[in-house]
Design an enzyme around this catalytic site. Structure first.
Site, short mmCIF file in Angstrom:
data_model
loop_
_atom_site.label_atom_id
_atom_site.label_comp_id
_atom_site.label_asym_id
_atom_site.label_seq_id
_atom_site.Cartn_x
_atom_site.Cartn_y
_atom_site.Cartn_z
N HIS A 88 21.18 45.65 49.63
CA HIS A 88 21.06 45.59 47.68
C HIS A 88 20.16 44.07 48.28
CE1 HIS A 88 24.14 48.01 46.58
NE2 HIS A 88 24.86 47.61 47.82
N GLU A 145 24.67 42.07 49.86
CA GLU A 145 23.60 41.62 49.32
C GLU A 145 22.98 40.73 49.77
OE1 GLU A 145 22.70 42.50 46.19
OE2 GLU A 145 24.46 43.25 45.20
N HIS A 196 19.90 50.65 48.32
CA HIS A 196 20.89 51.39 47.14
C HIS A 196 20.40 52.19 46.19
CE1 HIS A 196 22.65 49.19 43.60
NE2 HIS A 196 23.43 50.53 43.82
#
Length: 241
Positions: A34, A99, A141
């Site tokens: 992500h 992330e 994602h």
């Protein structure tokens, strides 16, 4: 990428425990990448550590390469949202989420920092080797939620991960003609590969964003068909593990 995977303890710079997790219901078989789509290195960390936000990830990598662990790998972090991949609809239970601290498309999309990718590669190597995650299940994602997500986007350097065997590489041979007789056949093949095809335009854009990032227009053309056909051939031949 050869050699034994490093223990996460050797890679993680610090811990910032998030309360946003619960128990897994499925074995780990995926890794999802992500971007944070936020400005300022502390903004995403603060949000993922707030109980009321209801979001988290297992790891956050800052642009300078600092790796922060928020959730234990054995726990179910809340990073994927409504998503699916290859018949798995509880992606949070089946995946580890990373992330990347990045402004995203909302705040001025730009290339990812070298230091960030240099930190990401050994972390991905550690995860996929320890967890036996196939390259085909190292995904964006946008791959698992094509109708609502576009991260980490067309500038993410998948090629750098592919060169060290951590994700599938873009097919090099595209000389197989036009393998799908119509758009419907292409979409069914996308479904077979793993995508949710509920939104035709968005799923084609997601496919292009990952496999043909130079042109993302949601249009099924000969190049898209050839790329998908080669990906499926490689998987059927056992070359996608």
């Amino acid at each position: 990428m050869d050699g034994q995977p490093l223990d996460p303890a050797e890679l993680v710079d610090r811990h910032a425990p998030s309360p946003n997790w619960n128990e897994r219901q499925l074995p780990i078989s995926m890794l999802v990448l992500h971007y944070t789509d936020m400005v300022g290195k502390d903004a995403a960390l603060t949000r993922m550590c707030e109980a009321e936000a209801g979001v988290s990830a297992h790891y956050l990598i800052e642009e300078d390469g600092t790796i922060i662990q928020l959730v234990d790998e054995d726990k179910r972090a809340w990073h994927a949202g409504k998503s699916s991949w290859r018949g798995i609809h509880d992606v949070n239970s089946a995946s580890i989420g990373i992330e990347l601290d990045h402004p995203g498309h909302t705040n001025g999309y730009r290339p990812f920092a070298d230091a960030q990718i240099e930190a990401l590669i050994p972390l991905v190597h550690s995860i996929v080797k320890r967890r036996d995650i196939p390259r085909a299940n190292v995904v964006a994602h946008s791959d698992i939620a094509p109708d609502r997500k576009i991260d980490p986007g067309e500038l993410f350097p998948w090629g750098r991960l592919a060169r060290v065997g951590l994700c599938l590489a873009n097919p090099e041979r595209l000389d197989l003609g036009d393998p799908f007789e119509n758009d419907g056949a292409f979409l069914l093949a996308l479904d077979r590969f793993g995508y949710d095809i509920s939104d035709q335009t968005k799923v084609v854009e997601a496919f292009q964003r990952r496999w043909r990032p130079d042109l993302i227009d949601g249009v099924i053309d000969g190049e898209c068909r050839a790329i998908l056909f080669q990906l499926l051939l490689d998987r059927d031949r056992g070359l996608a593990r």
